[in-house]
Design a protein around this motif. Structure first.
Motif, short mmCIF file in Angstrom:
data_model
loop_
_atom_site.label_atom_id
_atom_site.label_comp_id
_atom_site.label_asym_id
_atom_site.label_seq_id
_atom_site.Cartn_x
_atom_site.Cartn_y
_atom_site.Cartn_z
N CYS A 44 -4.30 -3.74 -3.53
CA CYS A 44 -3.22 -4.41 -2.82
C CYS A 44 -1.96 -4.47 -3.68
O CYS A 44 -0.85 -4.13 -3.25
CB CYS A 44 -3.65 -5.82 -2.43
SG CYS A 44 -2.34 -6.86 -1.75
N ARG A 47 -0.15 -1.22 -3.88
CA ARG A 47 0.62 -0.87 -2.69
C ARG A 47 1.97 -1.57 -2.67
O ARG A 47 2.98 -0.97 -2.29
CB ARG A 47 -0.18 -1.21 -1.43
CG ARG A 47 -1.37 -0.28 -1.18
CD ARG A 47 -2.01 -0.49 0.16
NE ARG A 47 -2.66 -1.80 0.27
CZ ARG A 47 -2.16 -2.84 0.89
NH1 ARG A 47 -0.97 -2.76 1.49
NH2 ARG A 47 -2.82 -3.98 0.95
N GLU A 50 4.13 0.09 -5.27
CA GLU A 50 4.57 1.39 -4.75
C GLU A 50 5.73 1.20 -3.77
O GLU A 50 6.71 1.96 -3.79
CB GLU A 50 3.40 2.10 -4.06
CG GLU A 50 3.74 3.44 -3.45
CD GLU A 50 3.93 4.54 -4.49
OE1 GLU A 50 4.73 5.46 -4.22
OE2 GLU A 50 3.29 4.47 -5.56
N GLU A 141 -6.78 3.69 1.68
CA GLU A 141 -5.86 2.56 1.81
C GLU A 141 -4.96 2.66 3.03
O GLU A 141 -4.30 1.70 3.40
CB GLU A 141 -4.99 2.45 0.55
CG GLU A 141 -5.72 1.96 -0.67
CD GLU A 141 -6.13 0.50 -0.55
OE1 GLU A 141 -5.28 -0.34 -0.23
OE2 GLU A 141 -7.32 0.20 -0.75
N GLN A 142 -4.90 3.84 3.65
CA GLN A 142 -3.94 4.06 4.72
C GLN A 142 -4.62 4.42 6.04
O GLN A 142 -5.78 4.82 6.07
CB GLN A 142 -2.96 5.16 4.32
CG GLN A 142 -2.08 4.80 3.14
CD GLN A 142 -1.06 5.87 2.84
OE1 GLN A 142 -1.37 7.05 2.78
NE2 GLN A 142 0.18 5.45 2.63
N GLU A 176 2.67 0.51 2.65
CA GLU A 176 1.86 1.67 2.24
C GLU A 176 0.53 1.74 2.98
O GLU A 176 -0.42 2.37 2.50
CB GLU A 176 1.63 1.67 0.72
CG GLU A 176 2.92 1.76 -0.09
CD GLU A 176 3.73 3.01 0.22
OE1 GLU A 176 3.13 4.09 0.33
OE2 GLU A 176 4.96 2.88 0.38
N ARG A 177 0.46 1.11 4.13
CA ARG A 177 -0.74 1.22 4.97
C ARG A 177 -0.65 2.38 5.95
O ARG A 177 -1.66 2.90 6.39
CB ARG A 177 -0.96 -0.09 5.77
CG ARG A 177 -1.57 -1.22 4.98
CD ARG A 177 -2.92 -0.86 4.42
NE ARG A 177 -3.65 -2.01 3.90
CZ ARG A 177 -4.77 -1.93 3.20
NH1 ARG A 177 -5.27 -0.74 2.90
NH2 ARG A 177 -5.39 -3.01 2.77
#
Length: 302
Positions: A44, A47, A50, A141-142, A176-177
């Motif tokens: 988490c 992300r 990022e 993660e996405q 960033e999902r």
């Protein structure tokens, strides 16, 4: 100056640099509540870093705003029986297949819009975002969005205000999902709606939005690069049949509600997992059919 910039870029791609930034962000956040701590995994934090170009102060501010939002909105506590009426037409559902990288896929069909409640539409989508995250394979993660514009009209479209609120939630609280959002064969009338909402997208999100047309060679290649054509529904240029059965999907969501409750520690809280919009109780143990399969809770869904 040029050498300094190159060095910075190199550092940001260095795993040890990123690990150090994660630790720095965790220290900056300080002590968290049990639920916030469960949300703030290393993945988490990465992300959020990022999303803010590895600037710890900016990532901290963004993450703290998300924690405030989650504390108020409580997305992890939304249960299917509370939003099932919004999903009766299958306007948003989780696909029973993944993309080539194993990522969860959400199918959106704005032409199937069945309510005029902005908050209802948002709450339904947030529930399915949380559900898609819950069902991400370990290490992913996405997610991917597939948007089918069959039957779309301005009368079935959500309002610009609702679209703006959805974009803000996605960008600010699920950074960033999104891997890619495929806008498949949107009609000419959609252009007016797109002109009104595209300015709410930040540059990173904007780059993830792809307009895809069935007769365009580059579009076809893009879809093949992301999906197995045998799994992809015909509505998106594939060979599979897309059938939304609300009762069966509700059974799947009821089972996932139990998983979500266990993950977040709500075992002692009634989650009404068997309640679905049809008004009939369906046991949580019911088998899921029509291609939907049970998925284990990923060790680190956030």
């Amino acid at each position: 100056m040029f050498l300094w910039k190159s060095s910075q870029n190199h550092d940001e791609n260095d795993p040890s640099y990123r690990d150090a930034k994660v630790k720095e962000l965790r220290v900056a956040l300080g002590q968290l509540s049990e639920r916030s701590s469960k949300f703030c995994t290393d993945a988490c934090l990465r992300r959020y870093l990022e999303a803010r170009n590895w600037n710890v102060d900016k990532a901290k501010k963004m993450l703290e705003e998300t924690l405030k939002w989650r504390n108020t909105y409580k997305p992890e506590e939304i249960r299917w029986h509370e939003v099932a009426h919004e999903g009766e037409t299958g306007k948003v559902s989780r696909a029973n297949f993944h993309d080539r990288q194993g990522r969860s896929v959400l199918i959106l069909r704005p032409g199937k819009q069945n309510t005029t409640s902005g908050e209802g539409n948002i709450r339904h989508l947030v529930y399915l975002l949380e559900n898609a995250i819950l069902n991400l394979p370990e290490g992913q993660e996405q997610m991917v969005w597939l948007i089918d514009y069959t039957g779309f009209s301005m009368s079935t479209s959500v309002s610009v205000r609702t679209a703006r609120d959805i974009i803000n939630i996605l960008q600010n609280h699920y950074p960033e999902r999104l891997a890619i959002a495929v806008l498949y064969n949107p009609p000419r009338i959609f252009q007016a709606f797109w002109r009104a909402v595209k300015y709410f997208l930040d540059p990173k999100t904007f780059q993830k939005v792809k307009f895809v047309y069935p007769k365009n060679k580059d579009s076809v290649e893009l879809m093949r690069s992301y999906f197995d054509m045998e799994n992809l529904p015909k509505e998106f240029g594939g060979n599979a049949t897309l059938e939304y059965d609300h009762e069966e999907f509700s059974r799947l969501m009821a089972e996932d509600d139990v998983k979500a409750s266990r993950y977040w520690g709500f075992d002692d809280r009634p989650c009404h997992a068997a309640e679905i919009c049809s008004g009939r109780d369906i046991p949580v143990q019911s088998a899921v059919v029509n291609g939907h399969s049970k998925s284990e809770v990923a060790p680190e869904p956030y």
